[in-house]
Motif scaffolding. Structure first.
Motif, PDB file in Angstrom:
ATOM      1  N   VAL A  52       2.599   6.920   6.760  1.00 10.41           N
ATOM      2  CA  VAL A  52       1.296   6.271   6.867  1.00 10.41           C
ATOM      3  C   VAL A  52       1.154   6.262   8.181  1.00 10.41           C
ATOM      4  O   VAL A  52       1.777   5.598   9.001  1.00 10.41           O
ATOM      5  N   GLU A 106      -5.258   5.237  -3.575  1.00 15.23           N
ATOM      6  CA  GLU A 106      -4.089   5.257  -3.125  1.00 15.23           C
ATOM      7  C   GLU A 106      -3.140   5.534  -3.883  1.00 15.23           C
ATOM      8  O   GLU A 106      -2.253   6.611  -3.352  1.00 15.23           O
ATOM      9  N   ASP A 136      -3.760   2.592   8.736  1.00 14.41           N
ATOM     10  CA  ASP A 136      -4.251   2.098   7.429  1.00 14.41           C
ATOM     11  C   ASP A 136      -5.449   1.023   7.915  1.00 14.41           C
ATOM     12  O   ASP A 136      -4.976  -0.070   8.431  1.00 14.41           O
ATOM     13  N   ALA A 169       0.905  -1.136   0.137  1.00 18.24           N
ATOM     14  CA  ALA A 169       0.139  -0.030  -0.068  1.00 18.24           C
ATOM     15  C   ALA A 169       0.894   1.192   0.095  1.00 18.24           C
ATOM     16  O   ALA A 169       1.765   1.246   0.639  1.00 18.24           O
ATOM     17  N   PHE A 170       0.351   2.220  -0.787  1.00 19.15           N
ATOM     18  CA  PHE A 170       1.160   3.423  -0.818  1.00 19.15           C
ATOM     19  C   PHE A 170       2.637   3.438  -1.142  1.00 19.15           C
ATOM     20  O   PHE A 170       3.406   4.118  -0.700  1.00 19.15           O
ATOM     21  N   ALA A 188      -7.534   5.501   5.434  1.00 15.46           N
ATOM     22  CA  ALA A 188      -6.055   5.633   5.697  1.00 15.46           C
ATOM     23  C   ALA A 188      -5.719   7.093   5.861  1.00 15.46           C
ATOM     24  O   ALA A 188      -6.332   7.782   5.447  1.00 15.46           O
ATOM     25  N   ARG A 200      -9.884   1.489  -4.357  1.00 14.81           N
ATOM     26  CA  ARG A 200      -8.891   1.868  -3.363  1.00 14.81           C
ATOM     27  C   ARG A 200      -7.796   1.897  -3.873  1.00 14.81           C
ATOM     28  O   ARG A 200      -6.940   2.902  -3.600  1.00 14.81           O
ATOM     29  N   LEU A 203      -7.775   8.985   3.163  1.00 18.38           N
ATOM     30  CA  LEU A 203      -8.159   8.354   2.286  1.00 18.38           C
ATOM     31  C   LEU A 203      -9.522   7.631   2.747  1.00 18.38           C
ATOM     32  O   LEU A 203      -9.160   6.718   4.033  1.00 18.38           O
TER      33      LEU A 203
END
Length: 127
Positions: A12, A87, A15, A2-3, A20, A83, A44
């Motif tokens: 981050v 992201e 999450d 992720a990210f 997030a 999503r 997000l």
């Protein structure tokens, strides 16, 4: 992951499955020199963050990416269908912010000059 590719100045913060939070330079905006609510964040969320408490999200709700400079100071949200796309949009927004490509002054009705000065310094927008 992720990210992936998130700009180094961003972390981050949390999450979860439907939300997030990315935080910009929490080492600087730590509540010491600048009030903690001044920590730039990117949220997000599945559906709008402002939806009524207890309201469940629906599968048709978009993924929403919003940059906040303070709880009541934010950039217009961007909506995404998935999503993964959200992201990627959050990573791109974080990179633009870190590189000085987001004009945060326009988001304020009452400027915070000292805060702007520090953001200018960190994002390379200074003299």
């Amino acid at each position: 992951m992720a990210f992936e590719g998130l700009a180094d100045d961003w972390v981050v913060w949390s999450d979860e499955s439907e939300k997030a939070v990315l935080a910009y330079r929490p080492d600087v905006f730590d509540g010491g020199e600048f009030p903690a609510p001044c920590l730039p964040t990117i949220y997000l969320t599945k559906g709008r963050r402002s939806r009524h408490p207890g309201t469940r999200t629906r599968p048709s709700d978009p993924w929403v990416v919003t940059l906040y400079l303070e709880p009541e100071v934010n950039r217009s949200p961007e909506e995404y269908d998935t999503r993964g796309a959200a992201e990627a949009g959050a990573v791109e927004l974080a990179e633009r912010f870190a590189d000085g490509g987001v004009d945060y002054r326009d988001l304020y009705q009452v400027p915070r000059e000292r805060y702007f000065g520090k953001l200018d310094e960190l994002t390379g927008r200074g003299d």
